[in-house]
Design a protein around this motif. Structure first.
Motif, PDB file in Angstrom:
ATOM      1  N   THR A   1       0.860  -1.044   0.237  1.00  0.00           N
ATOM      2  CA  THR A   1      -0.166   0.138   0.021  1.00  0.00           C
ATOM      3  C   THR A   1       0.928   1.166  -0.134  1.00  0.00           C
ATOM      4  O   THR A   1       1.667   1.436   1.088  1.00  0.00           O
ATOM      5  CB  THR A   1      -0.965  -0.041   1.111  1.00  0.00           C
ATOM      6  OG1 THR A   1      -1.649  -0.988   1.109  1.00  0.00           O
ATOM      7  CG2 THR A   1      -1.771   1.341   1.278  1.00  0.00           C
ATOM      8  N   LEU A   2       0.813   2.227  -1.168  1.00  0.00           N
ATOM      9  CA  LEU A   2       1.531   3.324  -1.180  1.00  0.00           C
ATOM     10  C   LEU A   2       0.843   4.568  -0.636  1.00  0.00           C
ATOM     11  O   LEU A   2      -0.336   4.752  -1.189  1.00  0.00           O
ATOM     12  CB  LEU A   2       2.127   3.328  -2.546  1.00  0.00           C
ATOM     13  CG  LEU A   2       2.752   4.606  -2.983  1.00  0.00           C
ATOM     14  CD1 LEU A   2       4.209   4.636  -2.198  1.00  0.00           C
ATOM     15  CD2 LEU A   2       3.035   4.629  -4.394  1.00  0.00           C
ATOM     16  N   LYS A   3       1.374   5.289   0.240  1.00  0.00           N
ATOM     17  CA  LYS A   3       0.896   6.506   0.793  1.00  0.00           C
ATOM     18  C   LYS A   3       1.926   7.635   0.300  1.00  0.00           C
ATOM     19  O   LYS A   3       3.110   7.484   0.904  1.00  0.00           O
ATOM     20  CB  LYS A   3       0.700   6.259   2.116  1.00  0.00           C
ATOM     21  CG  LYS A   3      -0.625   5.741   2.383  1.00  0.00           C
ATOM     22  CD  LYS A   3      -1.214   5.920   3.584  1.00  0.00           C
ATOM     23  CE  LYS A   3      -2.533   4.717   3.926  1.00  0.00           C
ATOM     24  NZ  LYS A   3      -3.396   5.083   5.090  1.00  0.00           N
ATOM     25  N   VAL A   4       1.371   8.474  -0.539  1.00  0.00           N
ATOM     26  CA  VAL A   4       2.529   9.763  -0.970  1.00  0.00           C
ATOM     27  C   VAL A   4       2.053  10.908  -0.109  1.00  0.00           C
ATOM     28  O   VAL A   4       0.808  11.316  -0.263  1.00  0.00           O
ATOM     29  CB  VAL A   4       2.443   9.878  -2.346  1.00  0.00           C
ATOM     30  CG1 VAL A   4       3.026  10.975  -2.867  1.00  0.00           C
ATOM     31  CG2 VAL A   4       2.813   8.569  -3.113  1.00  0.00           C
ATOM     32  N   TYR A   5       2.886  11.573   0.381  1.00  0.00           N
ATOM     33  CA  TYR A   5       2.679  12.888   1.134  1.00  0.00           C
ATOM     34  C   TYR A   5       3.163  13.920   0.296  1.00  0.00           C
ATOM     35  O   TYR A   5       4.188  14.157   0.105  1.00  0.00           O
ATOM     36  CB  TYR A   5       3.748  12.891   2.541  1.00  0.00           C
ATOM     37  CG  TYR A   5       2.866  11.690   3.490  1.00  0.00           C
ATOM     38  CD1 TYR A   5       2.253  10.807   3.238  1.00  0.00           C
ATOM     39  CD2 TYR A   5       3.586  11.885   4.900  1.00  0.00           C
ATOM     40  CE1 TYR A   5       1.803  10.071   4.245  1.00  0.00           C
ATOM     41  CE2 TYR A   5       3.156  10.848   5.766  1.00  0.00           C
ATOM     42  CZ  TYR A   5       2.276  10.023   5.374  1.00  0.00           C
ATOM     43  OH  TYR A   5       1.843   9.359   6.563  1.00  0.00           O
ATOM     44  N   GLU A   6       2.039  14.650  -0.165  1.00  0.00           N
ATOM     45  CA  GLU A   6       2.487  15.997  -0.750  1.00  0.00           C
ATOM     46  C   GLU A   6       3.305  16.919   0.096  1.00  0.00           C
ATOM     47  O   GLU A   6       3.109  17.135   1.261  1.00  0.00           O
ATOM     48  CB  GLU A   6       1.267  16.539  -1.392  1.00  0.00           C
ATOM     49  CG  GLU A   6       1.150  17.648  -2.224  1.00  0.00           C
ATOM     50  CD  GLU A   6       1.473  17.135  -3.664  1.00  0.00           C
ATOM     51  OE1 GLU A   6       2.318  18.235  -4.206  1.00  0.00           O
ATOM     52  OE2 GLU A   6       1.352  15.981  -4.045  1.00  0.00           O
ATOM     53  N   ASN A   7       4.186  17.364  -0.918  1.00  0.00           N
ATOM     54  CA  ASN A   7       5.314  18.367  -0.351  1.00  0.00           C
ATOM     55  C   ASN A   7       6.321  17.883   1.011  1.00  0.00           C
ATOM     56  O   ASN A   7       6.975  18.563   1.192  1.00  0.00           O
ATOM     57  CB  ASN A   7       4.494  19.767   0.455  1.00  0.00           C
ATOM     58  CG  ASN A   7       3.953  20.529  -0.814  1.00  0.00           C
ATOM     59  OD1 ASN A   7       4.324  20.706  -2.062  1.00  0.00           O
ATOM     60  ND2 ASN A   7       3.017  21.283  -0.394  1.00  0.00           N
ATOM     61  N   ALA A   8       6.020  16.544   1.037  1.00  0.00           N
ATOM     62  CA  ALA A   8       7.309  16.127   2.197  1.00  0.00           C
ATOM     63  C   ALA A   8       8.261  15.729   1.569  1.00  0.00           C
ATOM     64  O   ALA A   8       8.554  15.429   0.445  1.00  0.00           O
ATOM     65  CB  ALA A   8       6.545  14.903   2.959  1.00  0.00           C
ATOM     66  N   GLY A   9       9.522  15.958   2.418  1.00  0.00           N
ATOM     67  CA  GLY A   9      10.733  15.587   2.217  1.00  0.00           C
ATOM     68  C   GLY A   9      11.256  14.229   2.855  1.00  0.00           C
ATOM     69  O   GLY A   9      10.386  13.652   3.306  1.00  0.00           O
ATOM     70  N   HIS A  10      12.547  14.296   2.977  1.00  0.00           N
ATOM     71  CA  HIS A  10      13.048  12.924   3.691  1.00  0.00           C
ATOM     72  C   HIS A  10      12.660  12.801   5.143  1.00  0.00           C
ATOM     73  O   HIS A  10      12.543  11.913   5.610  1.00  0.00           O
ATOM     74  CB  HIS A  10      14.599  12.894   3.414  1.00  0.00           C
ATOM     75  CG  HIS A  10      15.104  11.587   3.520  1.00  0.00           C
ATOM     76  ND1 HIS A  10      14.742  10.343   2.587  1.00  0.00           N
ATOM     77  CD2 HIS A  10      16.056  10.924   4.228  1.00  0.00           C
ATOM     78  CE1 HIS A  10      15.291   9.455   2.905  1.00  0.00           C
ATOM     79  NE2 HIS A  10      16.346   9.486   3.715  1.00  0.00           N
ATOM     80  N   GLY A  11      12.698  14.183   5.900  1.00  0.00           N
ATOM     81  CA  GLY A  11      12.380  14.200   7.107  1.00  0.00           C
ATOM     82  C   GLY A  11      10.758  14.370   7.563  1.00  0.00           C
ATOM     83  O   GLY A  11      10.431  14.915   8.506  1.00  0.00           O
ATOM     84  N   LEU A  12      10.148  13.429   6.871  1.00  0.00           N
ATOM     85  CA  LEU A  12       8.757  13.533   7.074  1.00  0.00           C
ATOM     86  C   LEU A  12       8.129  12.997   8.329  1.00  0.00           C
ATOM     87  O   LEU A  12       7.177  13.219   8.960  1.00  0.00           O
ATOM     88  CB  LEU A  12       7.965  12.821   6.064  1.00  0.00           C
ATOM     89  CG  LEU A  12       8.353  11.506   5.547  1.00  0.00           C
ATOM     90  CD1 LEU A  12       7.648  10.409   6.517  1.00  0.00           C
ATOM     91  CD2 LEU A  12       7.550  11.196   4.115  1.00  0.00           C
ATOM     92  N   PHE A  13       9.070  12.426   9.028  1.00  0.00           N
ATOM     93  CA  PHE A  13       8.895  11.818  10.525  1.00  0.00           C
ATOM     94  C   PHE A  13       8.530  13.062  11.236  1.00  0.00           C
ATOM     95  O   PHE A  13       7.898  12.770  12.392  1.00  0.00           O
ATOM     96  CB  PHE A  13       9.883  10.947  10.859  1.00  0.00           C
ATOM     97  CG  PHE A  13      11.363  11.495  11.002  1.00  0.00           C
ATOM     98  CD1 PHE A  13      11.804  12.111  12.138  1.00  0.00           C
ATOM     99  CD2 PHE A  13      12.069  11.302   9.883  1.00  0.00           C
ATOM    100  CE1 PHE A  13      12.975  12.864  12.142  1.00  0.00           C
ATOM    101  CE2 PHE A  13      13.415  12.089  10.054  1.00  0.00           C
ATOM    102  CZ  PHE A  13      13.926  12.803  10.920  1.00  0.00           C
ATOM    103  N   ALA A  14       9.019  14.050  10.970  1.00  0.00           N
ATOM    104  CA  ALA A  14       8.865  15.411  11.734  1.00  0.00           C
ATOM    105  C   ALA A  14       7.891  16.316  11.288  1.00  0.00           C
ATOM    106  O   ALA A  14       7.068  16.908  11.996  1.00  0.00           O
ATOM    107  CB  ALA A  14      10.355  16.167  11.997  1.00  0.00           C
ATOM    108  N   THR A  15       7.967  16.664   9.928  1.00  0.00           N
ATOM    109  CA  THR A  15       7.225  17.698   9.365  1.00  0.00           C
ATOM    110  C   THR A  15       5.735  17.047   9.182  1.00  0.00           C
ATOM    111  O   THR A  15       4.918  17.812   9.281  1.00  0.00           O
ATOM    112  CB  THR A  15       7.730  17.898   8.048  1.00  0.00           C
ATOM    113  OG1 THR A  15       7.815  16.731   7.192  1.00  0.00           O
ATOM    114  CG2 THR A  15       9.050  18.673   7.969  1.00  0.00           C
TER     115      THR A  15
END
Length: 292
Positions: free
Chosen positions: A247-261
Motif C-alpha cells: 500500500t503506497l501513501k504519498v505525502y504531498e510536499n514532504a521531504g525525507h524528514g517527514l517523520f517530523a514535518t
C-alpha cells in the motif's frame, strides 16, 4: 539502560522499549546517522495508546558501541533480528526509515517471517539509489564518491547545508523549528566517523530490487513528493510496484524528514497499519470460536 549483544560479534547494542509489554509490537529502525530519538513523534504517542514500541540504535549510532566492523547489510540485518530474538518478539511490524528500510527488508528475506508479520518502509532508499544492475537509472557512482569526499571533509557542515532540503522547509506545511533542526544535526554527529562512513557505503551498495518480490507480507510504503535524498519515482513508487502486497501513501510536499514535518499523519498511518495487523492476527481465533 537496555542493551543486548549482537548475535554476529557480541557488539553491545542499545535499544528503547516503550509501552505495555502485551500491546501490538512496532520495531523501529532509524535513518543513517540517527539513533532511536528520531522516532519521538511516533513512538511516544503510539506507546501511550497501548502499542509496544521498540527501537534499535544501530552499531556506532546513538548509545550503541563504537566498533570498527559490521557495516554491511547482512550484519546490520542480523543485529535487527537479534533484537527480536533477545526480546522474543512475535507478530512484529518492522518500520524502517531511509537506509533502515534496507535493514528491514534484508532482515525478512534473510531470517524469514517467524517473528515479522508486517513491514513499513518510510522514505526508503530501497530498492537502491545508486546505479547498479538492479537500479540502472540510479545516481552515477562517481557523483556519490565526490559527495563522500565532501562528507569526510566536514560532517557538521555537510549536515547543516542539507538540513533545509532534508525537511523541505521551503514548502508549505513543513514547519520545523531551528532548535529542532540543530538538535537533529547534533544527533547525527553522535554517530562515529567510522559508522557514518560505513552506513554511507551500505546506501551506495544497496540493490534490493531482486529481494522485494520475495517480501510476501503486507507492506506499507510511505514517501514524500519532494524527497531529495530518495526521489519518489525510483524508490517509494518502484518499491511498491515490486512488492506483492504493498500500500503506497504519498505525502504531498514532504521531504525525507517527514517523520517530523508530517509527524501526526505518519503516526496515524502507522497506527492504522498496526491495527489492521492486529485484526488479521486475531481472525483465526475468532473464526475458531465456538467450534467443538
Amino acid at each position: 539502560m537496555p542493551y543486548f549483544e549482537s548475535p554476529v560479534d557480541g557488539t553491545r547494542l542499545h535499544y528503547a522499549d516503550h509501552g505495555p509489554a502485551t500491546g501490538p509490537v512496532a520495531v523501529f529502525v532509524s535513518s543513517a546517522y540517527m539513533g532511536h530519538e528520531m522516532w519521538e513523534y511516533q513512538m511516544l504517542p503510539l506507546a501511550e495508546a497501548g502499542y509496544r514500541c521498540v527501537a534499535l540504535d544501530r552499531r556506532g549510532h546513538g548509545r550503541s558501541d563504537d566498533v570498527w566492523s559490521g557495516y554491511d547489510l547482512d550484519t546490520l540485518a542480523d543485529d535487527v533480528h537479534g533484537l527480536l530474538d533477545h526480546l522474543d518478539l512475535r507478530d512484529v511490524t518492522l518500520i524502517g526509515h531511509s537506509v533502515g528500510t534496507g535493514e528491514v527488508i534484508r532482515c525478512v528475506t534473510r531470517h524469514g517471517r517467524a517473528r515479522v508479520a508486517r513491514v513499513a518502509l518510510v522514505a526508503g532508499v530501497s530498492p537502491g539509489t545508486v546505479r547498479s544492475p538492479g537500479t540502472p537509472d540510479g545516481l552515477d557512482p562517481q557523483v556519490v564518491r565526490a559527495d563522500d569526499e565532501l562528507f569526510r571533509r566536514d560532517r557538521a557542515g555537510y549536515f547543516t547545508a542539507l538540513a533545509d532540503d532534508f525537511f523541505a522547509v521551503h514548502l508549505p506545511g513543513n514547519q520545523v523549528s531551528a532548535p529542532y533542526v540543530r538538535y537533529m544535526i547534533d544527533r547525527c554527529l553522535v554517530a562515529t566517523p567510522r559508522a557514518a562512513n560505513g552506513i554511507r557505503a551500505v546506501v551506495a551498495a544497496l540493490d534490493l530490487a531482486g529481494e522485494l518480490p520475495a517480501l510476501d507480507l503486507p507492506v506499507l510504503v510511505v514517501h514524500g513528493t519532494h524527497d531529495t535524498s530518495a526521489p519518489l519515482a525510483g524508490t517509494g513508487e518502484r518499491a511498491a510496484r515490486l512488492l506483492p502486497d504493498a500500500t503506497l501513501k504519498v505525502y504531498e510536499n514532504a521531504g525525507h524528514g517527514l517523520f517530523a514535518t508530517h509527524a501526526a499523519r505518519l503516526t496515524a498511518d502507522l497506527r492504522e497499519f498496526l491495527d489492521a495487523g492486529a485484526v488479521r492476527a486475531a481472525e483465526p481465533a475468532i473464526a475458531g470460536a465456538g467450534r467443538p
